[in-house]
Every structure is written in C-alpha cells, then in structure tokens.
Design an enzyme around this catalytic site. Structure first.
Site, PDB file in Angstrom:
ATOM      1  CG  HIS A  67      10.137  50.509  41.837  1.00 46.52           C
ATOM      2  ND1 HIS A  67      10.583  50.879  43.085  1.00 46.52           N
ATOM      3  CD2 HIS A  67      11.043  51.011  40.956  1.00 46.52           C
ATOM      4  CE1 HIS A  67      11.716  51.564  42.971  1.00 46.52           C
ATOM      5  NE2 HIS A  67      12.016  51.659  41.680  1.00 46.52           N
ATOM      6  CG  MET A 117      16.122  57.857  40.389  1.00 45.55           C
ATOM      7  SD  MET A 117      16.112  56.523  39.169  1.00 45.55           S
ATOM      8  CE  MET A 117      14.380  56.137  39.151  1.00 45.55           C
ATOM      9  N   GLY A 137      12.536  44.882  37.148  1.00 50.86           N
ATOM     10  CA  GLY A 137      11.945  45.435  35.932  1.00 50.86           C
ATOM     11  C   GLY A 137      11.978  44.445  34.797  1.00 50.86           C
ATOM     12  CG  MET A 158      14.315  58.319  35.939  1.00 52.12           C
ATOM     13  SD  MET A 158      15.117  57.341  34.649  1.00 52.12           S
ATOM     14  CE  MET A 158      14.911  55.696  35.317  1.00 52.12           C
ATOM     15  CB  SER A 161      10.750  48.521  37.892  1.00 51.54           C
ATOM     16  OG  SER A 161      10.958  49.769  37.266  1.00 51.54           O
ATOM     17  CG  HIS A 196      13.612  55.029  42.750  1.00 47.39           C
ATOM     18  ND1 HIS A 196      14.330  54.155  41.959  1.00 47.39           N
ATOM     19  CD2 HIS A 196      14.543  55.836  43.342  1.00 47.39           C
ATOM     20  CE1 HIS A 196      15.622  54.428  42.062  1.00 47.39           C
ATOM     21  NE2 HIS A 196      15.777  55.450  42.887  1.00 47.39           N
ATOM     22  CG  ASP A 240      12.119  53.365  38.392  1.00 47.22           C
ATOM     23  OD1 ASP A 240      12.742  53.501  39.454  1.00 47.22           O
ATOM     24  OD2 ASP A 240      11.886  52.254  37.875  1.00 47.22           O
ATOM     25  CG  ASP A 286      15.604  49.998  41.628  1.00 48.54           C
ATOM     26  OD1 ASP A 286      15.491  49.239  40.655  1.00 48.54           O
ATOM     27  OD2 ASP A 286      15.135  51.148  41.661  1.00 48.54           O
ATOM     28  N   GLY A 287      17.794  47.141  40.703  1.00 48.97           N
ATOM     29  CA  GLY A 287      18.712  47.073  39.577  1.00 48.97           C
ATOM     30  C   GLY A 287      19.301  45.700  39.376  1.00 48.97           C
ATOM     31  N   GLY A 288      19.012  45.103  38.234  1.00 48.97           N
ATOM     32  CA  GLY A 288      19.627  43.826  37.878  1.00 48.97           C
ATOM     33  C   GLY A 288      19.165  42.646  38.710  1.00 48.97           C
ATOM     34  CG  MET A 312      20.047  53.189  43.250  1.00 50.49           C
ATOM     35  SD  MET A 312      18.445  52.638  42.604  1.00 50.49           S
ATOM     36  CE  MET A 312      18.881  52.099  40.941  1.00 50.49           C
ATOM     37  N   GLY A 368      18.988  55.195  36.456  1.00 45.59           N
ATOM     38  CA  GLY A 368      18.755  55.855  35.174  1.00 45.59           C
ATOM     39  C   GLY A 368      18.152  54.956  34.107  1.00 45.59           C
ATOM     40  CG  PHE A 369      19.435  53.960  31.303  1.00 52.27           C
ATOM     41  CD1 PHE A 369      18.668  54.388  30.222  1.00 52.27           C
ATOM     42  CD2 PHE A 369      20.457  54.766  31.769  1.00 52.27           C
ATOM     43  CE1 PHE A 369      18.925  55.608  29.617  1.00 52.27           C
ATOM     44  CE2 PHE A 369      20.723  55.993  31.170  1.00 52.27           C
ATOM     45  CZ  PHE A 369      19.958  56.412  30.093  1.00 52.27           C
ATOM     46  N   GLY A 370      16.764  50.770  33.012  1.00 53.78           N
ATOM     47  CA  GLY A 370      16.494  49.379  33.316  1.00 53.78           C
ATOM     48  C   GLY A 370      17.440  48.492  32.515  1.00 53.78           C
ATOM     49  N   GLY A 371      17.443  47.203  32.854  1.00 49.97           N
ATOM     50  CA  GLY A 371      18.176  46.228  32.046  1.00 49.97           C
ATOM     51  C   GLY A 371      19.691  46.256  32.192  1.00 49.97           C
TER      52      GLY A 371
HETATM   53  C1  DX5 Z   1      16.754  52.233  37.310  1.00 48.19           C
HETATM   54  C2  DX5 Z   1      15.442  52.068  38.018  1.00 48.19           C
HETATM   55  C3  DX5 Z   1      15.004  50.675  38.192  1.00 48.19           C
HETATM   56  C4  DX5 Z   1      14.831  49.865  36.921  1.00 48.19           C
HETATM   57  C5  DX5 Z   1      15.263  48.459  37.264  1.00 48.19           C
HETATM   58  O1  DX5 Z   1      17.232  53.507  37.541  1.00 48.19           O
HETATM   59  O2  DX5 Z   1      15.499  52.666  39.295  1.00 48.19           O
HETATM   60  O3  DX5 Z   1      13.823  50.595  38.994  1.00 48.19           O
HETATM   61  O4  DX5 Z   1      13.540  49.833  36.404  1.00 48.19           O
HETATM   62  O5  DX5 Z   1      15.290  47.719  36.101  1.00 48.19           O
HETATM   63  P1  DX5 Z   1      15.933  46.257  36.019  1.00 48.19           P
HETATM   64  O6  DX5 Z   1      15.214  45.421  37.026  1.00 48.19           O
HETATM   65  O7  DX5 Z   1      15.669  45.878  34.607  1.00 48.19           O
HETATM   66  O8  DX5 Z   1      17.390  46.409  36.344  1.00 48.19           O
HETATM   67 ZN    ZN Z   2      13.767  52.317  40.698  1.00 51.51          ZN
END
Ligand code: DX5
Ligand code: ZN
Length: 216
Positions: free
Chosen positions: A32, A67, A197, A36, A8, A65, A34, A175-177, A137, A142-145
């Site tokens: 990927h 959002m 990501g 938003m 991502s 993706h 994102d 997607d996520g974590g 999801m 909304g956020f990575g990490g």
């Molecule tokens: C969050 C995004 C993800 C994000 C994942 O809303 O859709 O694609 O980049 O990040 P990680 O892999 O760090 O959870």
């Molecule tokens: Zn995403």
C-alpha cells in the site's frame, strides 16, 4: 471471500525501504502506497522519486492510495510503474469520479474510490458496478497511527449490503487503525483487503504480525 493484508509503507523504515518491501513480497499480499499532497490532506508523504525505485523490487502488487487534489495527473505514471491498483478520493474527484475510474481501468489498473469517515457511504453507490474496489477510511486520511473509528464497521456493512444487493463484484478495502483489536470486525463486515501500517511495521516481528492479522 478472500482476506488479504496490505502493509502501508507510510509506517516503514524510510532508511531501509528495500527491507520493508521485501517483507511484503515474501509475507504480505499487497504493497500500500500513500501519496499525499499537503492540500487534500494535511500531510505530505512521498512521490515518484520513491515509487519509481520501489517498483523495481516490488513483486507483490502495488496499491496506490492517492490523497491528492488532482489524482488524474498521476494515473499514467502509476501505470507505467506497474501499479496494479489505484484509488483516488471521491472528495477530490466529485463529478469526475466515473471518468477517473474509466481512465484508470483503460490504463490496465484496478480502479478504487476512497472516502473519508465524514462522507456518507451512499455517495459511493453510483459507482457500484463501475469501480473495482472501494476504500473506506477508518481514520481521517493523512497520518498513520491514528485510532480506529468504530462507526467504520457499520459503513463497511452498509456498502457490502448494497454491493451484494446489486450482484456486483467490487471489493472493499479498509485503511486506518487496523490491528488485532479491529481486524476481525472489519473482516466480518465484508472487508477483503485491510491496510495495516503501524500494526505491521511497528511490531517486533512484522512477518508474524501480518500472518496474525490475516488469520484473525
Ligand atoms: C493514512 C493512510 C494509511 C496509514 C495507515 O492516511 O492512508 O494508509 O498508513 O496507518 P495505520 O495502519 O497506522 O493506521
Ligand atoms: Zn492509505
């Protein structure tokens, strides 16, 4: 069942995006992206001024993706940029979901329907046989990490069982974590495309991180 990794770009080095795209071209499977809008999700990422440029150097397939509250406004533009996979949120589309899937497919892209962790998986069932893929999801968009939500494993398994029961072809993206602690379980539950990501771009050796996730 194949298993692919989609780094991502949200976690990429925005001062050196070319380098991070090249990494996916060489070592990843899917890029990927994102997008938003600060309304559907509480953050703003990047838009077409960035995607137009990236598309010139991307050789790996791009996966947008969306959002955003009006995803349909962007389908045509994404198709023109050569995006191959385009997902939007069921929370944004509601009763327009089937229509949006068809619009995306008519533009030559694969259509995906995404849901946040608080939307019942059964909301996706009417679109099995229509959508090309589903994006589960495993954090709130909304956020990575963020930390992986473990209930997501059961949600994937539930969706996978229904897809198989109907003999449909749709693939499941998560997607996520996603990292070395979580990737194996989601793969075993039926995920075929895992977004990663921070576990890729935050790694000392991102290429090795992608390979390790793919082989986990
Ligand atoms: C969050 C995004 C993800 C994000 C994942 O809303 O859709 O694609 O980049 O990040 P990680 O892999 O760090 O959870
Ligand atoms: Zn995403």
């Amino acid at each position: 069942m194949s298993f692919r990794i989609a780094p991502s770009l949200l976690a990429a080095d925005f001062l050196h995006l070319e380098k991070d795209i090249e990494l996916v071209n060489k070592c990843g499977d899917v890029i990927h992206l994102d997008v938003m809008d600060g309304t559907l999700v509480p953050n703003i990422s990047f838009g077409f001024s960035v995607i137009d440029q990236l598309s010139k150097i991307a050789t790996a397939p791009m996966d947008a993706h969306l959002m955003v509250v009006h995803p349909e406004r962007w389908f045509e533009k994404l198709a023109k940029d050569g995006v191959q996979m385009c997902s939007f949120h069921y929370e944004a589309a509601g009763r327009n979901t089937s229509r949006f899937i068809k619009q995306i497919q008519d533009l030559g892209m694969k259509a995906g329907v995404a849901i946040n962790p608080d939307v019942p998986v059964s909301k996706l069932f009417p679109y099995i046989g229509k959508a090309d893929y589903f994006l589960i999801m495993s954090v709130f968009a909304g956020f990575g990490g963020q930390k992986f939500i473990y209930e997501s494993i059961d949600r994937v398994a539930e969706l996978k069982a229904e897809i198989d029961r109907r003999g449909a072809k749709a693939i499941i993206e998560i997607d996520g974590g996603i990292n070395m602690d979580t990737v194996k379980a989601v793969r075993e539950a039926g995920v075929e495309l895992a977004v990663a990501g921070s576990s890729v771009y935050g790694a000392a050796d991102p290429a090795a991180a992608i390979a390790a996730l793919r082989e986990a």
